[in-house]
Motif scaffolding. Structure first.
Motif, PDB file in Angstrom:
ATOM      1  N   ALA A 338       0.937  -1.167  -0.133  1.00 29.53           N
ATOM      2  CA  ALA A 338      -0.056   0.050  -0.099  1.00 29.53           C
ATOM      3  C   ALA A 338       0.847   1.312   0.032  1.00 29.53           C
ATOM      4  N   VAL A 339       2.029   1.274   0.778  1.00 27.77           N
ATOM      5  CA  VAL A 339       2.879   2.147   0.869  1.00 27.77           C
ATOM      6  C   VAL A 339       3.517   2.575  -0.539  1.00 27.77           C
ATOM      7  N   THR A 340       3.966   1.123  -1.262  1.00 17.90           N
ATOM      8  CA  THR A 340       4.677   1.595  -2.593  1.00 17.90           C
ATOM      9  C   THR A 340       3.581   2.166  -3.566  1.00 17.90           C
ATOM     10  N   ILE A 341       2.291   1.572  -3.714  1.00 18.48           N
ATOM     11  CA  ILE A 341       1.604   2.062  -4.815  1.00 18.48           C
ATOM     12  C   ILE A 341       1.047   3.269  -4.767  1.00 18.48           C
ATOM     13  N   TYR A 342       0.621   3.658  -3.480  1.00 18.52           N
ATOM     14  CA  TYR A 342      -0.024   4.884  -3.107  1.00 18.52           C
ATOM     15  C   TYR A 342       0.999   5.974  -2.178  1.00 18.52           C
ATOM     16  N   SER A 343       2.251   5.581  -2.609  1.00 17.34           N
ATOM     17  CA  SER A 343       3.196   6.683  -1.874  1.00 17.34           C
ATOM     18  C   SER A 343       2.926   7.868  -2.125  1.00 17.34           C
ATOM     19  N   PRO A 344       2.977   8.464  -3.355  1.00 21.64           N
ATOM     20  CA  PRO A 344       2.450  10.084  -3.685  1.00 21.64           C
ATOM     21  C   PRO A 344       1.421  10.606  -2.679  1.00 21.64           C
ATOM     22  N   GLU A 345       0.316   9.959  -2.451  1.00 26.04           N
ATOM     23  CA  GLU A 345      -0.665  10.403  -1.471  1.00 26.04           C
ATOM     24  C   GLU A 345      -0.397  10.417  -0.179  1.00 26.04           C
ATOM     25  N   LEU A 346       0.579   9.332   0.463  1.00 22.08           N
ATOM     26  CA  LEU A 346       1.026   9.277   1.591  1.00 22.08           C
ATOM     27  C   LEU A 346       2.230  10.312   1.941  1.00 22.08           C
ATOM     28  N   MET A 347       2.861  10.739   0.787  1.00 22.71           N
ATOM     29  CA  MET A 347       3.900  12.161   1.023  1.00 22.71           C
ATOM     30  C   MET A 347       3.074  13.058   1.159  1.00 22.71           C
ATOM     31  N   GLY A 348       1.851  13.200   0.569  1.00 22.15           N
ATOM     32  CA  GLY A 348       1.216  14.366   0.953  1.00 22.15           C
ATOM     33  C   GLY A 348       0.853  14.396   2.429  1.00 22.15           C
ATOM     34  N   PHE A 349       0.330  13.427   3.123  1.00 21.78           N
ATOM     35  CA  PHE A 349       0.030  13.533   4.409  1.00 21.78           C
ATOM     36  C   PHE A 349       1.238  13.938   5.068  1.00 21.78           C
ATOM     37  N   ALA A 350       2.576  13.726   4.567  1.00 21.31           N
ATOM     38  CA  ALA A 350       3.918  14.344   5.381  1.00 21.31           C
ATOM     39  C   ALA A 350       4.152  15.835   5.019  1.00 21.31           C
ATOM     40  N   GLY A 351       2.949  16.339   4.531  1.00 26.63           N
ATOM     41  CA  GLY A 351       3.223  17.679   4.151  1.00 26.63           C
ATOM     42  C   GLY A 351       3.767  18.168   2.754  1.00 26.63           C
ATOM     43  N   TYR A 352       4.147  17.155   1.867  1.00 32.09           N
ATOM     44  CA  TYR A 352       4.555  17.431   0.452  1.00 32.09           C
ATOM     45  C   TYR A 352       3.668  17.592  -0.542  1.00 32.09           C
ATOM     46  N   LYS A 353       3.819  18.465  -1.488  1.00 30.81           N
ATOM     47  CA  LYS A 353       2.996  18.970  -2.765  1.00 30.81           C
ATOM     48  C   LYS A 353       3.346  18.594  -3.833  1.00 30.81           C
ATOM     49  N   GLY A 354       2.526  18.711  -5.023  1.00 30.96           N
ATOM     50  CA  GLY A 354       2.796  18.766  -6.255  1.00 30.96           C
ATOM     51  C   GLY A 354       3.946  17.646  -6.654  1.00 30.96           C
ATOM     52  N   VAL A 355       4.983  18.172  -7.490  1.00 31.09           N
ATOM     53  CA  VAL A 355       6.146  17.512  -7.997  1.00 31.09           C
ATOM     54  C   VAL A 355       6.864  16.934  -6.987  1.00 31.09           C
ATOM     55  N   GLU A 356       6.965  17.441  -5.878  1.00 34.36           N
ATOM     56  CA  GLU A 356       7.751  17.344  -4.604  1.00 34.36           C
ATOM     57  C   GLU A 356       7.221  16.035  -3.973  1.00 34.36           C
ATOM     58  N   LYS A 359       9.124  13.480  -6.138  1.00 32.60           N
ATOM     59  CA  LYS A 359      10.472  13.295  -5.966  1.00 32.60           C
ATOM     60  C   LYS A 359      10.767  12.668  -4.636  1.00 32.60           C
ATOM     61  N   MET A 360       9.743  12.803  -3.580  1.00 28.39           N
ATOM     62  CA  MET A 360      10.244  12.157  -2.439  1.00 28.39           C
ATOM     63  C   MET A 360       9.692  10.702  -2.433  1.00 28.39           C
ATOM     64  N   THR A 361       8.967  10.272  -3.296  1.00 24.60           N
ATOM     65  CA  THR A 361       8.596   9.036  -3.894  1.00 24.60           C
ATOM     66  C   THR A 361       9.708   8.453  -4.431  1.00 24.60           C
ATOM     67  N   ALA A 362      10.368   9.159  -5.263  1.00 25.29           N
ATOM     68  CA  ALA A 362      11.532   8.438  -6.029  1.00 25.29           C
ATOM     69  C   ALA A 362      12.606   8.004  -4.983  1.00 25.29           C
ATOM     70  N   VAL A 363      12.771   9.007  -3.981  1.00 25.76           N
ATOM     71  CA  VAL A 363      13.715   8.726  -2.852  1.00 25.76           C
ATOM     72  C   VAL A 363      13.561   7.551  -2.375  1.00 25.76           C
ATOM     73  N   LEU A 364      12.125   7.226  -1.925  1.00 26.80           N
ATOM     74  CA  LEU A 364      11.657   6.109  -1.214  1.00 26.80           C
ATOM     75  C   LEU A 364      11.966   4.699  -2.157  1.00 26.80           C
ATOM     76  N   GLY A 365      11.991   4.974  -3.581  1.00 28.95           N
ATOM     77  CA  GLY A 365      12.547   3.732  -4.336  1.00 28.95           C
ATOM     78  C   GLY A 365      13.822   3.419  -4.285  1.00 28.95           C
ATOM     79  N   VAL A 366      14.583   4.601  -4.071  1.00 34.94           N
ATOM     80  CA  VAL A 366      16.211   4.402  -3.870  1.00 34.94           C
ATOM     81  C   VAL A 366      16.557   3.556  -2.547  1.00 34.94           C
ATOM     82  N   VAL A 367      15.667   4.144  -1.560  1.00 35.17           N
ATOM     83  CA  VAL A 367      15.989   3.548  -0.028  1.00 35.17           C
ATOM     84  C   VAL A 367      15.591   1.824  -0.381  1.00 35.17           C
TER      85      VAL A 367
END
Length: 603
Positions: A338-356, A359-367
């Protein structure tokens, strides 16, 4: 070792004063092993760890990127403005529930097709062989990608993603089975985790492809989502070509279909040892012996015979339901996918918007990519399956719990139009983001390493591909349910409730891992039956201790002192406890000079 030295030189009792004297000699012969942060392979012939083996495993391992790239790609594609406009996700006339349902249908269509693909693998993997099965998967994958990138309506998109699922569902049987069957026991966990790690290699590529197009292309351009989707064609083509140039067919499958001579030749190629080498003969003897026992035990080999065996044979039933099925059920509902597939939405929960968000989702992929391969190379074989599972589940559980608490304490961060965060809330949001990353580390170390590996290791050869395929049906069925459920869970459970649910599942998982999962690291595939023949309540906790590996391969060791009895002293082989019935081959055993060995013992 004591028995092997006695049988090698055929010493009389008078030549050795006592058992203690002989054991001292053995201790002197064996150099002390230094502690190191990797699996000790010094006891095996160095030739078996070679380029041919690694290239074959690489091709089948990279097959894991098929599933991973789709997950990473679709998670960002669903957030692309041009994609939303084309397929109705930004339609103002649709309610939130309708949009959530459409989004989950698009995301989960591959999982639905993968159920059919897993069922198809029950036939293709054994009928076509591991390599031919891989090649037909690549062809299906390319066709599905072409259908998707030419889609103008959601119906065609559904069809393309469903067909892609038929390819991806087969990969999760083909890849793990092949790597388990060709890998030496010492590094089988690492080789199996190449596939699991490739899932996150694919996810990382998918994340960055979406981030790059969102950053450098206009929101109104269809190329913004078509270009990342087209990379599937490139991946499938490279794997298809590599299967012709770099791979050797599984010797165990060849023995299973009666091609014993070709199996010995392929095993010789992949081990870089001559066909009459003791290691090759011993491994072929193990496979032949197991198949002979299996053929005596059952008379049929049809689908219903295999289903009946899973349901009625106690040791197989335990493997299927208590170990493999539970690894899928608990793993899929631990929240990681669920975290993998809907990570952009969950990044929004952590305060990130738009293209950001991308970007943070891509960092999750690297991790996840780095942690997956760190686990493969330094943890899964070194610590063993059980300890890796304990550690991963614990880290994942603590991380998801922190994220759940954050969403509970700072509910305004999850609003569609979030209110500005205070300084303390902003710091908590960054910590929540870090907890998502750490949950990915825990997942790759624990459940992700085990969910493909155990099924390919523990089942008997006669039903291995069938059982692995059946387990993958459960895998994708649960993933489909998870993908469909999460958007509605976030709506109906106040968003934080879903994450507390995942924490509860992981708490149950810790008990399951301790009680039901046996340690099988370093064992030959042919020695698994001994563990699962124990009473059910002892298998997980005491199985490895009570049932050591007695296969022929486990009795062949490198003898650095030069006083072995096979291949001019290069190997030490325990003849006394080894019996062979292979008419076409026999071990080339060197008759040692008794006087020379007696002198060495006296020294």
């Amino acid at each position: 070792m004591v028995a092997s030295i006695k049988s090698a030189g055929k010493l009389s009792e008078s030549s050795i004063r006592s058992q203690d004297d002989l054991e001292k000699v053995v201790e002197q012969e064996q150099p002390k092993k230094k502690w190191r942060w990797r699996v000790d392979t010094s006891d095996a012939p160095k030739e078996i760890f070679n380029r041919t083996l690694y290239l074959s495993i690489l091709v089948f391992g990279v097959l894991g990127s098929a599933r991973g790239y789709d997950e990473g790609n679709i998670s960002g594609t669903l957030a692309q403005v041009s994609f939303k406009k084309t397929f109705g996700l930004s339609d103002p006339h649709k309610s939130k529930d309708e949009v959530a349902n459409l989004k989950s249908n698009i995301a989960a269509m591959v999982q639905l097709g993968s159920i059919g693909g897993s069922l198809l693998a029950m036939y293709t993997v054994d009928r076509l062989g591991r390599i031919r099965a891989l090649q037909q998967v690549c062809i299906i994958w390319i066709i599905a990608a072409i259908i998707q990138i030419t889609s103008k309506n959601v119906g065609q998109l559904y069809a393309g993603r469903l067909i892609e699922g038929f390819a991806i569902g087969q990969t999760t049987t083909i890849g793990p089975l092949y790597t388990a069957e060709v890998a030496p026991p010492q590094i089988r966990g690492m080789c199996g985790c190449i596939f699991a790690g490739a899932v996150y290699f694919g996810i990382m590529m998918g994340y960055f492809a979406n981030y790059g197009t969102a950053l450098h292309m206009l929101n109104t351009s269809q190329v913004q989502w078509i270009a990342p989707t087209s990379i599937k064609i490139v991946l499938a083509g490279l794997i298809f070509i590599g299967s012709f140039l770099l791979c050797v067919e599984s010797p165990r499958w060849l023995v299973k279909v009666g091609k014993v001579e070709l199996a010995a030749q392929n095993l010789s190629k992949i081990r870089h040892l001559p066909p009459d080498h003791p290691y090759i003969v011993g491994e072929v003897a193990d496979i032949n012996e197991l198949i002979a026992i299996e053929q005596e035990a059952i008379s049929g080999s049809g689908v219903f015979d295999k289903i009946r065996e899973i349901l009625t044979v106690k040791s197989v039933r335990y493997r299927f339901f208590a170990v493999a099925t539970m690894s899928q059920l608990l793993g899929q509902w631990s929240g990681a996918n669920a975290v993998t597939i809907y990570s952009p939405e969950l990044m929004g929960f952590a305060g990130y918007k738009g293209v950001e968000r991308l970007k943070m989702t891509a960092v999750l992929g690297v991790v996840k990519f780095i942690s997956a391969y760190a686990s493969a190379f330094f943890i899964i074989d070194f610590l063993g399956r059980r300890k890796a599972l304990y550690t991963g589940i614990t880290l994942q559980m603590i991380s998801i719990l922190f994220f759940a608490i954050f969403v509970t304490v700072v509910p305004n961060a999850t609003e569609d139009v979030p209110l500005p965060l205070t300084a303390s809330e902003d710091r908590a949001a960054k910590a929540a983001l870090a907890s998502l990353y750490l949950s990915g580390v825990g997942w790759t170390m624990g459940f992700n390493s085990i969910q493909y590996l155990l099924g390919s290791e523990i089942f008997p050869l006669r039903i291995r591909s069938f059982a692995q395929s059946a387990i993958m049906v459960l895998h994708f069925a649960n993933q489909y349910g998870n993908s469909k459920a999460l958007p509605k869970m976030l709506l109906s459970m106040h968003k934080f409730g879903a994450f507390y649910f995942f924490v509860g599942i992981m708490a149950i998982s810790l008990f399951w891992a301790w009680f039901f999962v046996p340690e099988v690291a370093g064992r030959s595939l042919e020695s698994m039956e001994d563990i699962f023949s124990l009473p059910w309540y002892m298998i997980g906790r005491k199985g490895a201790e009570l049932c050591p590996d007695h296969s022929e391969v486990s009795k062949i060791h490198v003898n650095s002192s030069g006083h072995g009895n096979a291949y001019d002293g290069k190997l030490d082989y325990d003849e006394k406890t080894s019996v062979h019935h292979d008419e076409g081959n026999s071990l080339m055993v060197k008759d040692s000079n008794e006087k020379d060995l007696e002198k060495e013992v006296k020294k």
